[in-house]
Every structure is written in structure tokens, then in C-alpha cells.
Write a protein that holds these residues in place. Structure first.
Motif, PDB file in Angstrom:
ATOM      1  N   ARG A  71       0.802  -1.233   0.000  1.00  0.00           N
ATOM      2  CA  ARG A  71       0.000   0.000   0.000  1.00  0.00           C
ATOM      3  C   ARG A  71       0.829   1.274   0.000  1.00  0.00           C
ATOM      4  O   ARG A  71       0.409   2.287  -0.538  1.00  0.00           O
ATOM      5  N   ASP A  72       1.987   1.222   0.625  1.00  0.00           N
ATOM      6  CA  ASP A  72       2.822   2.424   0.714  1.00  0.00           C
ATOM      7  C   ASP A  72       3.744   2.607  -0.477  1.00  0.00           C
ATOM      8  O   ASP A  72       4.478   3.587  -0.544  1.00  0.00           O
ATOM      9  N   LYS A  74       5.009   3.850  -3.804  1.00  0.00           N
ATOM     10  CA  LYS A  74       4.649   5.021  -4.615  1.00  0.00           C
ATOM     11  C   LYS A  74       5.417   5.069  -5.932  1.00  0.00           C
ATOM     12  O   LYS A  74       4.964   5.699  -6.874  1.00  0.00           O
ATOM     13  N   ASP A  78      10.290   1.541  -5.265  1.00  0.00           N
ATOM     14  CA  ASP A  78       9.730   0.803  -4.127  1.00  0.00           C
ATOM     15  C   ASP A  78       9.591  -0.680  -4.474  1.00  0.00           C
ATOM     16  O   ASP A  78       9.908  -1.547  -3.659  1.00  0.00           O
TER      17      ASP A  78
END
Length: 176
Positions: A71-72, A74, A78
Motif C-alpha cells: 500500500r505504501d 509510490k 519501491d
């Protein structure tokens, strides 16, 4: 150590269990890191002669990486950092100085299947469901080291077939 990965030593065998049965033992980054740390920090006094890895709850060894871990993310970096982190954890497992055994019951998919492939031995129950259903879920691909491990175990053609079709291998087929 995370509470999501339990361990106890008995008669020279380190019993390690994924402990998130409510998620079919979906793996967090902390679980990958803890497993890798176990392998790289084993005592050298002979007190640990083997590691047996299993999943709690009876339904899954491990159902891959918990998708909420993404979810984190970006940027593309990542994703690349994630792949490098998991590759290092699997390399640490594969290079563990004692024999590693995946004791598989139920689903063993995605990252769980990669962990099992990195172990020295795999022992399964009749409820095995093994594979990489990423063609149906994330749409990504396997890292080259994972592809190499699986090809060594199963043959390149079979690996391509299960990845492209997202088909899971059941116990009888795995035994054959």
C-alpha cells in the motif's frame, strides 16, 4: 523477532512457524526479515542441527506476501527495493548452514512457495496447493533467482506453465 514468526528449539531442531493463520499466513516484510535473520545468526556450537518451517492454522504454509504490504509503494523503486529485500531473505535461507525443511500443509503460494523452493527439503500433506497465481493477482513476475530455483526443482517448462496459467499443483502431481 516478530510474533508472526514463532520458534522453539527441541533436540537440536529449530521449529519455526508462520503465525498469521487468519491471513493464511500471508507474509509481512518483518516475517521475511526474521526468517533471514534466523538463518544468518544461528549459533555455531552445534546446538541447532536443522530448521523445520511450517505454517500455523492447518490451512496454509504461507499464502505469499501480504498484499497490504504494498500500500505504501509510490514509485517503481519501491517495487525494486521490495524484490531486492525478498531476494536477500531467500538467499539467506538457501545458504543457511544447517538443513532446512519446509513442512507444508495446505496452500503454499507466491512468497510461501518461494520459501519452500529455497529450503533443502519439502515435505507436504495431501492438502498441498503449490504455485504462483500472480497472473491472477498482482500481475507481476518472479525474480530471476526464484525462477532458477523452481526450474532446478521442477523443470523450466512446468514452471512456465504454472506461472502463465496461475494453476496450482496439488499433492499427487507434486509427488509424481
Amino acid at each position: 523477532m516478530t510474533e508472526d514468526l514463532t520458534q522453539h528449539l527441541s533436540d537440536g531442531v529449530l521449529w519455526v512457524a508462520f503465525n498469521r493463520p487468519e491471513t493464511r499466513n500471508a507474509l509481512t516484510f518483518a516475517m521475511y526479515d526474521a526468517l533471514a535473520n534466523l538463518c544468518t545468526s544461528l549459533p555455531t556450537n552445534g546446538s541447532v542441527r536443522a530448521i523445520v518451517i511450517s505454517g500455523k492454522g492447518g490451512k496454509a504454509f504461507a499464502a505469499g506476501t501480504d498484499m497490504s504490504q504494498f500500500r505504501d509503494f509510490k514509485t517503481a523503486q519501491d517495487a525494486l527495493d521490495y524484490e531486492a529485500r525478498i531476494a536477500q531473505a531467500l538467499d539467506d535461507l538457501e545458504r543457511c548452514p544447517v538443513p532446512t525443511i519446509a513442512a507444508i500443509n495446505g496452500a503454499c503460494t507466491g512468497g510461501g512457495a518461494a520459501i519452500a523452493a529455497a529450503c533443502d527439503l519439502r515435505i507436504t500433506s495431501a492438502s498441498l496447493k503449490f504455485g504462483f497465481p500472480i497472473a491472477r493477482t498482482l500481475g507481476n513476475c518472479l525474480a530471476s533467482d526464484n525462477l532458477a530455483r523452481l526450474s532446478d526443482l521442477m523443470g523450466a517448462g512446468r514452471v512456465r506453465e504454472i506461472i502463465f496459467t496461475a494453476r496450482l499443483i496439488l499433492a499427487e502431481e507434486a509427488r509424481a
